[in-house]
Design a protein around this motif. Structure first.
Motif, PDB file in Angstrom:
ATOM      1  N   ALA A 122       0.834  -1.204   0.000  1.00 26.14           N
ATOM      2  CA  ALA A 122       0.000   0.000   0.000  1.00 26.14           C
ATOM      3  C   ALA A 122       0.871   1.257   0.000  1.00 26.14           C
ATOM      4  O   ALA A 122       0.576   2.224  -0.707  1.00 26.14           O
ATOM      5  CB  ALA A 122      -0.920  -0.002   1.217  1.00 26.14           C
ATOM      6  N   LEU A 123       1.972   1.250   0.776  1.00 22.08           N
ATOM      7  CA  LEU A 123       2.868   2.415   0.804  1.00 22.08           C
ATOM      8  C   LEU A 123       3.481   2.648  -0.573  1.00 22.08           C
ATOM      9  O   LEU A 123       3.607   3.781  -1.027  1.00 22.08           O
ATOM     10  CB  LEU A 123       3.974   2.217   1.846  1.00 22.08           C
ATOM     11  CG  LEU A 123       3.539   2.362   3.309  1.00 22.08           C
ATOM     12  CD1 LEU A 123       4.671   1.961   4.239  1.00 22.08           C
ATOM     13  CD2 LEU A 123       3.093   3.789   3.599  1.00 22.08           C
ATOM     14  N   ILE A 124       3.845   1.531  -1.245  1.00 14.76           N
ATOM     15  CA  ILE A 124       4.410   1.668  -2.592  1.00 14.76           C
ATOM     16  C   ILE A 124       3.379   2.280  -3.530  1.00 14.76           C
ATOM     17  O   ILE A 124       3.654   3.229  -4.265  1.00 14.76           O
ATOM     18  CB  ILE A 124       4.865   0.293  -3.120  1.00 14.76           C
ATOM     19  CG1 ILE A 124       6.068  -0.192  -2.319  1.00 14.76           C
ATOM     20  CG2 ILE A 124       5.205   0.362  -4.598  1.00 14.76           C
ATOM     21  CD1 ILE A 124       6.512  -1.582  -2.678  1.00 14.76           C
ATOM     22  N   LEU A 125       2.141   1.742  -3.479  1.00 14.84           N
ATOM     23  CA  LEU A 125       1.108   2.227  -4.393  1.00 14.84           C
ATOM     24  C   LEU A 125       0.700   3.660  -4.067  1.00 14.84           C
ATOM     25  O   LEU A 125       0.164   4.362  -4.920  1.00 14.84           O
ATOM     26  CB  LEU A 125      -0.121   1.321  -4.318  1.00 14.84           C
ATOM     27  CG  LEU A 125       0.051  -0.075  -4.894  1.00 14.84           C
ATOM     28  CD1 LEU A 125      -1.197  -0.889  -4.693  1.00 14.84           C
ATOM     29  CD2 LEU A 125       0.392   0.000  -6.371  1.00 14.84           C
ATOM     30  N   ASN A 126       0.947   4.096  -2.833  1.00 17.57           N
ATOM     31  CA  ASN A 126       0.571   5.444  -2.438  1.00 17.57           C
ATOM     32  C   ASN A 126       1.583   6.484  -2.927  1.00 17.57           C
ATOM     33  O   ASN A 126       1.269   7.665  -3.003  1.00 17.57           O
ATOM     34  CB  ASN A 126       0.433   5.515  -0.912  1.00 17.57           C
ATOM     35  CG  ASN A 126      -0.329   6.738  -0.473  1.00 17.57           C
ATOM     36  OD1 ASN A 126      -1.312   7.116  -1.107  1.00 17.57           O
ATOM     37  ND2 ASN A 126       0.128   7.372   0.588  1.00 17.57           N
ATOM     38  N   ALA A 127       2.790   6.022  -3.249  1.00 13.39           N
ATOM     39  CA  ALA A 127       3.805   6.953  -3.753  1.00 13.39           C
ATOM     40  C   ALA A 127       3.455   7.356  -5.183  1.00 13.39           C
ATOM     41  O   ALA A 127       2.776   6.626  -5.896  1.00 13.39           O
ATOM     42  CB  ALA A 127       5.176   6.288  -3.706  1.00 13.39           C
ATOM     43  N   THR A 133      -0.796   3.167 -12.053  1.00 11.19           N
ATOM     44  CA  THR A 133      -2.045   2.471 -12.349  1.00 11.19           C
ATOM     45  C   THR A 133      -1.778   1.037 -12.792  1.00 11.19           C
ATOM     46  O   THR A 133      -2.483   0.111 -12.401  1.00 11.19           O
ATOM     47  CB  THR A 133      -2.813   3.208 -13.460  1.00 11.19           C
ATOM     48  OG1 THR A 133      -2.481   4.579 -13.397  1.00 11.19           O
ATOM     49  CG2 THR A 133      -4.294   3.007 -13.305  1.00 11.19           C
ATOM     50  N   LEU A 134      -0.728   0.900 -13.633  1.00 10.92           N
ATOM     51  CA  LEU A 134      -0.387  -0.440 -14.122  1.00 10.92           C
ATOM     52  C   LEU A 134       0.028  -1.350 -12.982  1.00 10.92           C
ATOM     53  O   LEU A 134      -0.389  -2.502 -12.898  1.00 10.92           O
ATOM     54  CB  LEU A 134       0.762  -0.340 -15.125  1.00 10.92           C
ATOM     55  CG  LEU A 134       0.339  -0.259 -16.589  1.00 10.92           C
ATOM     56  CD1 LEU A 134       1.533   0.072 -17.457  1.00 10.92           C
ATOM     57  CD2 LEU A 134      -0.278  -1.582 -17.006  1.00 10.92           C
ATOM     58  N   VAL A 135       0.867  -0.810 -12.078  1.00 12.96           N
ATOM     59  CA  VAL A 135       1.328  -1.606 -10.939  1.00 12.96           C
ATOM     60  C   VAL A 135       0.129  -1.998 -10.079  1.00 12.96           C
ATOM     61  O   VAL A 135       0.020  -3.134  -9.620  1.00 12.96           O
ATOM     62  CB  VAL A 135       2.378  -0.826 -10.112  1.00 12.96           C
ATOM     63  CG1 VAL A 135       2.765  -1.599  -8.868  1.00 12.96           C
ATOM     64  CG2 VAL A 135       3.607  -0.565 -10.959  1.00 12.96           C
ATOM     65  N   ARG A 136      -0.796  -1.052  -9.878  1.00 10.94           N
ATOM     66  CA  ARG A 136      -1.966  -1.355  -9.063  1.00 10.94           C
ATOM     67  C   ARG A 136      -2.793  -2.476  -9.697  1.00 10.94           C
ATOM     68  O   ARG A 136      -3.250  -3.380  -9.012  1.00 10.94           O
ATOM     69  CB  ARG A 136      -2.822  -0.107  -8.885  1.00 10.94           C
ATOM     70  CG  ARG A 136      -3.945  -0.367  -7.937  1.00 10.94           C
ATOM     71  CD  ARG A 136      -4.418   0.900  -7.295  1.00 10.94           C
ATOM     72  NE  ARG A 136      -5.608   1.373  -7.956  1.00 10.94           N
ATOM     73  CZ  ARG A 136      -6.375   2.339  -7.454  1.00 10.94           C
ATOM     74  NH1 ARG A 136      -6.046   2.925  -6.335  1.00 10.94           N
ATOM     75  NH2 ARG A 136      -7.443   2.720  -8.092  1.00 10.94           N
ATOM     76  N   ALA A 137      -2.960  -2.411 -11.019  1.00 11.52           N
ATOM     77  CA  ALA A 137      -3.697  -3.466 -11.704  1.00 11.52           C
ATOM     78  C   ALA A 137      -2.994  -4.803 -11.531  1.00 11.52           C
ATOM     79  O   ALA A 137      -3.632  -5.832 -11.272  1.00 11.52           O
ATOM     80  CB  ALA A 137      -3.845  -3.119 -13.176  1.00 11.52           C
ATOM     81  N   ALA A 138      -1.665  -4.790 -11.638  1.00  9.17           N
ATOM     82  CA  ALA A 138      -0.898  -6.032 -11.505  1.00  9.17           C
ATOM     83  C   ALA A 138      -1.070  -6.626 -10.112  1.00  9.17           C
ATOM     84  O   ALA A 138      -1.238  -7.838  -9.946  1.00  9.17           O
ATOM     85  CB  ALA A 138       0.577  -5.770 -11.794  1.00  9.17           C
ATOM     86  N   VAL A 139      -1.063  -5.744  -9.106  1.00  7.04           N
ATOM     87  CA  VAL A 139      -1.180  -6.215  -7.723  1.00  7.04           C
ATOM     88  C   VAL A 139      -2.547  -6.852  -7.479  1.00  7.04           C
ATOM     89  O   VAL A 139      -2.690  -7.773  -6.670  1.00  7.04           O
ATOM     90  CB  VAL A 139      -0.914  -5.037  -6.761  1.00  7.04           C
ATOM     91  CG1 VAL A 139      -1.357  -5.365  -5.354  1.00  7.04           C
ATOM     92  CG2 VAL A 139       0.565  -4.682  -6.769  1.00  7.04           C
ATOM     93  N   LEU A 140      -3.560  -6.372  -8.214  1.00  2.34           N
ATOM     94  CA  LEU A 140      -4.925  -6.906  -8.029  1.00  2.34           C
ATOM     95  C   LEU A 140      -5.088  -8.320  -8.582  1.00  2.34           C
ATOM     96  O   LEU A 140      -6.025  -9.019  -8.212  1.00  2.34           O
ATOM     97  CB  LEU A 140      -5.930  -5.990  -8.722  1.00  2.34           C
ATOM     98  CG  LEU A 140      -6.616  -4.959  -7.842  1.00  2.34           C
ATOM     99  CD1 LEU A 140      -7.428  -4.000  -8.697  1.00  2.34           C
ATOM    100  CD2 LEU A 140      -7.535  -5.656  -6.851  1.00  2.34           C
TER     101      LEU A 140
ATOM    102  N   VAL B  19       9.327  -2.046  -6.393  1.00  6.04           N
ATOM    103  CA  VAL B  19       8.173  -2.074  -7.299  1.00  6.04           C
ATOM    104  C   VAL B  19       8.262  -3.287  -8.218  1.00  6.04           C
ATOM    105  O   VAL B  19       7.295  -4.031  -8.394  1.00  6.04           O
ATOM    106  CB  VAL B  19       8.096  -0.771  -8.129  1.00  6.04           C
ATOM    107  CG1 VAL B  19       7.055  -0.898  -9.233  1.00  6.04           C
ATOM    108  CG2 VAL B  19       7.766   0.405  -7.234  1.00  6.04           C
ATOM    109  N   ALA B  20       9.465  -3.498  -8.773  1.00  9.08           N
ATOM    110  CA  ALA B  20       9.645  -4.628  -9.685  1.00  9.08           C
ATOM    111  C   ALA B  20       9.376  -5.944  -8.964  1.00  9.08           C
ATOM    112  O   ALA B  20       8.691  -6.833  -9.495  1.00  9.08           O
ATOM    113  CB  ALA B  20      11.061  -4.614 -10.259  1.00  9.08           C
ATOM    114  N   LEU B  21       9.872  -6.054  -7.736  1.00  6.75           N
ATOM    115  CA  LEU B  21       9.679  -7.283  -6.963  1.00  6.75           C
ATOM    116  C   LEU B  21       8.185  -7.542  -6.733  1.00  6.75           C
ATOM    117  O   LEU B  21       7.697  -8.658  -6.926  1.00  6.75           O
ATOM    118  CB  LEU B  21      10.417  -7.153  -5.622  1.00  6.75           C
ATOM    119  CG  LEU B  21      10.392  -8.406  -4.748  1.00  6.75           C
ATOM    120  CD1 LEU B  21      11.324  -9.457  -5.314  1.00  6.75           C
ATOM    121  CD2 LEU B  21      10.781  -8.078  -3.311  1.00  6.75           C
ATOM    122  N   VAL B  22       7.462  -6.494  -6.339  1.00 11.15           N
ATOM    123  CA  VAL B  22       6.028  -6.644  -6.072  1.00 11.15           C
ATOM    124  C   VAL B  22       5.304  -7.092  -7.336  1.00 11.15           C
ATOM    125  O   VAL B  22       4.474  -8.012  -7.310  1.00 11.15           O
ATOM    126  CB  VAL B  22       5.443  -5.313  -5.531  1.00 11.15           C
ATOM    127  CG1 VAL B  22       3.923  -5.333  -5.582  1.00 11.15           C
ATOM    128  CG2 VAL B  22       5.917  -5.075  -4.112  1.00 11.15           C
TER     129      VAL B  22
END
Lengths: 325, 280
Positions: A122-127, A133-140, B19-22
């Motif tokens: 969450a801290l990463i996505l909050n930065a 957006t892409l990272v958030r989609a990937a995390v989902l 980020v890459a790791l996640v």
């Protein structure tokens, strides 16, 4: 209708609340409310209330799956009975206690890991960064994958002979022979925890992220100006502020973990080293056809979850009161 | 380079590595499942990150099985019906709970919250009896009935949250015009509730699509099974030679639509999850 409309009302909005509050309209609305609730309440009573009561009842009988109609009331025998110099019943079954221990262990470890990883993600996505957006989609993605499918995917990756995990670990020299992750009692619980953490960390991360985005910006700017270390800011400012959201995430995850069934069932089937309370109860009910005994186990699980909820709510309120002082 | 610049650079680098790791952790298992699904069965014993040879054989195999197609059909029927019923019962109930003050409202809300925390196993034997009495055993109808135990409380809860946020003036105007509560719901609120209904509907659909315990217990034959049970039982054949290729192909087939839906609606899903804070 006795609506007190004053002729000289200059603002048209004024008389409206008065008419709204008139008893006739109100009574009509309350009656309508119950009509509207009725279908939902009847459905819930049919799929939840009644079945739960029947399960309680079955736990005091010798009901079997083949014939639920012809049952004999046997009191507490399914729970605990002393007969012929030995104790019988769910509470005297070491396999049950093993299942209780497994479930509690699984719940505590996986929920703790999910909270830690969830906050980090969450801290990463909050930065603010490019491609957020892409990272958030990937995390989902892990959250979107059905539990059964994720269990199968991991079962394949953890395969002792052809699994990529063993291959990678051997490649970097961490292990020198393949590990039977899901079959070896020493590792199977960790395999189950790993899959659960992978799948549900996004859920925790999303709840925490929502809380992070509500935080006031100005106190962070102030902290930055004063040159306070980010870690200190996190533990002194951020963490206390997101605690309520974390509590919500923890209670939902914990209640979910205590009733865990599908991950364990698919990954390690009926192995006692990972058997959860739900798996134990279902095995008695369906495979051994012993509805009375299985219902006793289900009832105990229900009590454990009810107690956990009450304890959590109680502690939560206490903590909130302390925080308010 | 000054030491300040240097430490700033390391922080940035560390952040991007994190980020890459996640991303890799989140995506890799799904990627590997897709990769496996295109791998010919002879190559499965060779562990590799990229397939050297690809084949559609695994997909052809699962789609040539009638039972798998039937399972997909059953899952679609069950999940859609469950969503429809939950929304229908949920929208009226949420109007009552979100807009009307009456005695017992808090109790009803607590009961709903309580039901959503039930361990499913606790109702298994009682529900089994109900389903058998209604003659719905080994029938999608039994699953539709049993799934309302978790979709309905969740739908009511989230819709009530959304209902509360609608402005009071709308309803007052409707009452002034002499509209009955039913007309108020269908003509005033329903048009405004579509986004909320889409969100809750999607989340309920995902939950119903993924359900396993009831589907495993209340169905008996291949023709009545849902997709999760079909996938779990694909491995039931022999313990030594699992058909990993077809299992992964089937897994990809039932997951890709969900992943696409979730990515398209991700903003709505986040707001729905936080409004309901219900299980994932």
């Amino acid at each position: 209708m006795s609506t007190p409309v004053t002729e000289s009302a200059p603002i048209p909005a004024r008389p409206l609340p008065a008419s709204y509050r008139s008893t006739k309209v109100r009574r009509q609305r309350v009656r309508a409310a119950w009509y509207f609730l009725a279908p939902m309440l009847v459905t819930l009573a049919m799929v939840a209330g009644w079945p739960l009561l029947r399960t309680f009842y079955f736990s005091f009988t010798d009901a079997s799956l083949s014939d639920l109609g012809d049952t004999l009331f046997i009191g507490l025998e399914n729970y605990l009975v002393y007969d012929d110099g030995r104790w019988f019943g769910v509470l005297a079954d070491p396999v049950w206690w093993r299942a209780v221990w497994n479930t509690v262990y699984f719940s505590v470890v996986s929920v703790s890991l999910e909270v830690v990883f969830g906050v980090i993600v969450a801290l990463i996505l909050n930065a603010e960064f490019k491609g957020r957006t892409l990272v958030r989609a990937a995390v989902l993605i892990p959250w979107a994958i059905p539990t059964i499918v994720s269990a199968q995917m991991w079962a394949w990756m953890l395969n002792d002979q052809f699994g990529i995990i063993n291959h990678l670990l051997m490649g970097v020299g961490l292990i020198d022979s393949p590990i039977a992750w899901t079959a070896d009692a020493a590792y199977s619980m960790w395999a189950v925890i790993m899959v659960d953490v992978w799948k549900t960390t996004p859920f925790v991360a999303l709840l925490v992220l929502a809380a992070l985005q509500m935080l006031p910006k100005d106190c962070y700017e102030a902290a930055e100006v004063d040159g306070i270390h980010p870690l200190k800011v996190f533990f002194r400012v951020t963490l206390p502020l997101i605690t309520p959201a974390l509590m919500v995430a923890v209670i939902f995850r914990l209640l979910d973990a205590l009733r865990v069934f599908d991950v364990i069932y698919v990954l390690t089937s009926n192995s006692t080293s990972t058997m959860s309370m739900s798996i134990y109860a279902r095995q008695q009910l369906v495979e051994f056809q012993d509805v009375g005994y299985g219902s006793a186990a289900s009832t105990l699980l229900f009590l454990v979850i009810a107690l956990a909820t009450i304890a959590y709510l109680y502690l939560g309120r206490k903590q909130l009161q302390l925080g308010g002082e | 380079m000054t030491s300040h610049q240097f430490s700033k650079l390391t922080v940035r680098l560390g952040f991007w590595l994190l980020v890459a790791l996640v991303v890799v952790m989140a995506v890799f298992p799904f990627y590997y499942a897709i990769k496996t699904s295109f791998t010919p069965s002879g190559d499965l014993f060779r562990v590799e990150l990229w397939p050297t040879r690809t084949t559609l054989a695994n997909y052809l195999q699962i789609f040539s099985q009638r039972s798998f197609l039937q399972a997909i059909f059953n899952s679609v029927v069950v999940a859609t019906s469950v969503v429809f019923i939950a929304l229908l019962l949920g929208i009226t109930a949420s109007y009552a709970l979100g807009r009307v003050r009456f005695r017992g409202r808090t109790t009803v809300l607590l009961v709903i919250l309580g039901v959503s925390m039930f361990p499913q196993v606790a109702v298994l034997s009682g529900l089994f009896e109900v389903i058998r009495a209604l003659n719905l055993y080994n029938n999608p109808g039994g699953l539709i009935l049993s799934y309302t135990i978790f979709t309905l409380p969740f739908t009511v809860w989230v819709l009530t949250t959304f209902m509360r946020q609608l402005p009071m003036e709308l309803e007052e105007a409707a009452i002034m015009d002499g509209a009955t509560p039913w007309v108020t719901i269908t003509k005033v609120f329903l048009p405004l509730m579509w986004p909320a209904m889409a969100t809750t509907g999607l989340l309920a659909f995902i939950a119903a699509w993924n359900e396993f315990l009831f589907a495993l217990t209340f169905t008996l034959t291949d023709s009545q099974r849902t997709v999760p049970v079909a996938i779990a039982l694909l491995s039931g054949g022999s313990a030594y030679e699992l058909p990993w290729g077809p299992i992964m192909a089937a897994s990809v087939v039932v997951t890709v639509p969900l992943v696409i839906l979730v990515i398209i609606f991700q903003r709505r899903i986040v707001s729905g999850l936080t409004a309901g804070a219900v299980k994932g």
